[in-house]
Design a protein around this motif. Structure first.
Motif, PDB file in Angstrom:
ATOM      1  N   ALA A   8       0.812  -1.220   0.000  1.00  0.00           N
ATOM      2  CA  ALA A   8       0.000   0.000   0.000  1.00  0.00           C
ATOM      3  C   ALA A   8       0.846   1.272   0.000  1.00  0.00           C
ATOM      4  N   ARG A   9       2.124   1.144   0.264  1.00  0.00           N
ATOM      5  CA  ARG A   9       2.988   2.331   0.380  1.00  0.00           C
ATOM      6  C   ARG A   9       3.120   3.101  -0.922  1.00  0.00           C
ATOM      7  N   ALA A  10       3.201   2.399  -2.042  1.00  0.00           N
ATOM      8  CA  ALA A  10       3.396   3.079  -3.330  1.00  0.00           C
ATOM      9  C   ALA A  10       2.255   4.046  -3.629  1.00  0.00           C
ATOM     10  N   GLY A  11       1.033   3.655  -3.334  1.00  0.00           N
ATOM     11  CA  GLY A  11      -0.109   4.531  -3.565  1.00  0.00           C
ATOM     12  C   GLY A  11      -0.043   5.791  -2.721  1.00  0.00           C
ATOM     13  N   VAL A  12       0.380   5.632  -1.484  1.00  0.00           N
ATOM     14  CA  VAL A  12       0.512   6.793  -0.594  1.00  0.00           C
ATOM     15  C   VAL A  12       1.617   7.712  -1.100  1.00  0.00           C
ATOM     16  N   ALA A  13       2.735   7.129  -1.518  1.00  0.00           N
ATOM     17  CA  ALA A  13       3.840   7.934  -2.049  1.00  0.00           C
ATOM     18  C   ALA A  13       3.402   8.689  -3.306  1.00  0.00           C
ATOM     19  N   GLN A  14       2.611   8.043  -4.144  1.00  0.00           N
ATOM     20  CA  GLN A  14       2.103   8.684  -5.357  1.00  0.00           C
ATOM     21  C   GLN A  14       1.216   9.880  -5.009  1.00  0.00           C
ATOM     22  N   GLN A  15       0.385   9.734  -3.979  1.00  0.00           N
ATOM     23  CA  GLN A  15      -0.453  10.853  -3.534  1.00  0.00           C
ATOM     24  C   GLN A  15       0.404  12.007  -3.045  1.00  0.00           C
ATOM     25  N   LEU A  16       1.473  11.694  -2.310  1.00  0.00           N
ATOM     26  CA  LEU A  16       2.364  12.756  -1.833  1.00  0.00           C
ATOM     27  C   LEU A  16       3.031  13.451  -3.010  1.00  0.00           C
ATOM     28  N   ARG A  17       3.437  12.683  -4.000  1.00  0.00           N
ATOM     29  CA  ARG A  17       4.089  13.260  -5.176  1.00  0.00           C
ATOM     30  C   ARG A  17       3.167  14.256  -5.857  1.00  0.00           C
ATOM     31  N   LYS A  18       1.872  13.936  -5.921  1.00  0.00           N
ATOM     32  CA  LYS A  18       0.910  14.811  -6.599  1.00  0.00           C
ATOM     33  C   LYS A  18       0.558  16.046  -5.787  1.00  0.00           C
ATOM     34  N   ALA A  19       0.449  15.908  -4.454  1.00  0.00           N
ATOM     35  CA  ALA A  19      -0.085  17.000  -3.647  1.00  0.00           C
ATOM     36  C   ALA A  19       0.861  17.483  -2.547  1.00  0.00           C
ATOM     37  N   GLY A  20       2.090  17.005  -2.546  1.00  0.00           N
ATOM     38  CA  GLY A  20       3.002  17.337  -1.451  1.00  0.00           C
ATOM     39  C   GLY A  20       3.675  18.681  -1.540  1.00  0.00           C
ATOM     40  N   GLY A  21       3.673  19.301  -2.717  1.00  0.00           N
ATOM     41  CA  GLY A  21       4.251  20.627  -2.892  1.00  0.00           C
ATOM     42  C   GLY A  21       5.719  20.720  -2.524  1.00  0.00           C
ATOM     43  N   VAL A  22       6.087  21.886  -2.009  1.00  0.00           N
ATOM     44  CA  VAL A  22       7.478  22.168  -1.659  1.00  0.00           C
ATOM     45  C   VAL A  22       8.023  21.212  -0.600  1.00  0.00           C
ATOM     46  N   PRO A  23       7.262  20.876   0.445  1.00  0.00           N
ATOM     47  CA  PRO A  23       7.810  19.939   1.430  1.00  0.00           C
ATOM     48  C   PRO A  23       8.204  18.588   0.806  1.00  0.00           C
ATOM     49  N   ALA A  24       7.371  18.064  -0.081  1.00  0.00           N
ATOM     50  CA  ALA A  24       7.695  16.782  -0.726  1.00  0.00           C
ATOM     51  C   ALA A  24       8.927  16.921  -1.609  1.00  0.00           C
ATOM     52  N   ALA A  25       9.024  18.021  -2.342  1.00  0.00           N
ATOM     53  CA  ALA A  25      10.198  18.252  -3.190  1.00  0.00           C
ATOM     54  C   ALA A  25      11.455  18.384  -2.341  1.00  0.00           C
ATOM     55  N   THR A  26      11.337  19.024  -1.191  1.00  0.00           N
ATOM     56  CA  THR A  26      12.470  19.164  -0.288  1.00  0.00           C
ATOM     57  C   THR A  26      12.912  17.806   0.240  1.00  0.00           C
ATOM     58  N   LEU A  27      11.958  16.981   0.608  1.00  0.00           N
ATOM     59  CA  LEU A  27      12.261  15.636   1.088  1.00  0.00           C
ATOM     60  C   LEU A  27      13.046  14.852   0.039  1.00  0.00           C
ATOM     61  N   VAL A  28      12.579  14.862  -1.176  1.00  0.00           N
ATOM     62  CA  VAL A  28      13.255  14.129  -2.251  1.00  0.00           C
ATOM     63  C   VAL A  28      14.646  14.698  -2.484  1.00  0.00           C
ATOM     64  N   ARG A  29      14.781  16.024  -2.513  1.00  0.00           N
ATOM     65  CA  ARG A  29      16.085  16.661  -2.737  1.00  0.00           C
ATOM     66  C   ARG A  29      17.080  16.258  -1.657  1.00  0.00           C
ATOM     67  N   VAL A  30      16.642  16.277  -0.410  1.00  0.00           N
ATOM     68  CA  VAL A  30      17.521  15.917   0.706  1.00  0.00           C
ATOM     69  C   VAL A  30      17.991  14.463   0.583  1.00  0.00           C
ATOM     70  N   VAL A  31      17.075  13.570   0.265  1.00  0.00           N
ATOM     71  CA  VAL A  31      17.444  12.159   0.108  1.00  0.00           C
ATOM     72  C   VAL A  31      18.457  12.005  -1.030  1.00  0.00           C
ATOM     73  N   LEU A  32      18.189  12.642  -2.157  1.00  0.00           N
ATOM     74  CA  LEU A  32      19.080  12.529  -3.314  1.00  0.00           C
ATOM     75  C   LEU A  32      20.461  13.111  -3.037  1.00  0.00           C
ATOM     76  N   GLN A  33      20.510  14.295  -2.421  1.00  0.00           N
ATOM     77  CA  GLN A  33      21.819  14.919  -2.207  1.00  0.00           C
ATOM     78  C   GLN A  33      22.678  14.088  -1.266  1.00  0.00           C
ATOM     79  N   CYS A  34      22.091  13.521  -0.241  1.00  0.00           N
ATOM     80  CA  CYS A  34      22.872  12.705   0.686  1.00  0.00           C
ATOM     81  C   CYS A  34      23.260  11.377   0.055  1.00  0.00           C
ATOM     82  N   TYR A  35      22.383  10.805  -0.725  1.00  0.00           N
ATOM     83  CA  TYR A  35      22.688   9.539  -1.384  1.00  0.00           C
ATOM     84  C   TYR A  35      23.865   9.703  -2.347  1.00  0.00           C
ATOM     85  N   TYR A  36      23.809  10.738  -3.165  1.00  0.00           N
ATOM     86  CA  TYR A  36      24.827  10.907  -4.206  1.00  0.00           C
ATOM     87  C   TYR A  36      26.118  11.543  -3.720  1.00  0.00           C
ATOM     88  N   ARG A  37      26.267  11.713  -2.419  1.00  0.00           N
ATOM     89  CA  ARG A  37      27.577  12.097  -1.895  1.00  0.00           C
ATOM     90  C   ARG A  37      28.190  10.975  -1.053  1.00  0.00           C
TER      91      ARG A  37
END
Length: 149
Positions: free
Chosen positions: A76-105
């Motif tokens: 069920a997690r994928a559906g919830v994540a998809q909802q966040l992607r659609k309606a999460g706005g700046v906080p969701a984008a910030t979350l993804v950016r933080v995960v990506l920047q730490c992963y790729y360093r």
């Protein structure tokens, strides 16, 4: 209003869960997922000013799930994540950016990409010459930009 300086245990569990969904481990490339202990520690240690929007995104995830995301059935997690992607706005984008920047360093990830384990400066990274004619339309607009003094 006091600034939230750390994530709660529930938010940290949800961060680990969503990070694994954003970047899962790969045996093929011998790299960890973004839920790796070292990468998670880096995220938590460097959140800084992003703590509030990341916490807001994690709280939004929990509201969408009706419970902590980490407690939700994996199917069920994928559906919830998809909802966040659609309606999460700046906080969701910030979350993804933080995960990506730490992963790729992470050193293990950089090694898997064939990159040298060093800061990009002062030596820099050489970029191949591109097609400078792509800038011709911008140059043709003339003086629409302020001249540097």
């Amino acid at each position: 209003m006091s600034e939230q300086l750390t994530l709660t245990p529930r938010q940290r569990d949800d961060l680990r869960t969503i990070a694994a969904m954003i970047i899962p481990a790969s045996e093929e490339y011998n790299v960890p997922g973004a839920d790796d202990e070292i990468i998670q520690a880096d995220i938590l240690a460097t959140l800084g000013r992003d703590t509030r929007p990341v916490a807001a995104a994690l709280d939004h995830l929990a509201r969408l799930a009706g419970m902590p995301l980490a407690d939700l059935e994996p199917a069920a997690r994928a559906g919830v994540a998809q909802q966040l992607r659609k309606a999460g706005g700046v906080p969701a984008a910030t979350l993804v950016r933080v995960v990506l920047q730490c992963y790729y360093r992470d050193d293990r990830v950089l090694r898997s990409l064939g990159l040298e384990l060093r800061a990009p400066f002062p030596r820099g990274h050489v970029l191949p010459d591109g097609d400078w004619t792509l800038l011709d339309p911008v140059k043709a607009r003339g003086g629409s930009l302020r001249r540097a003094t």
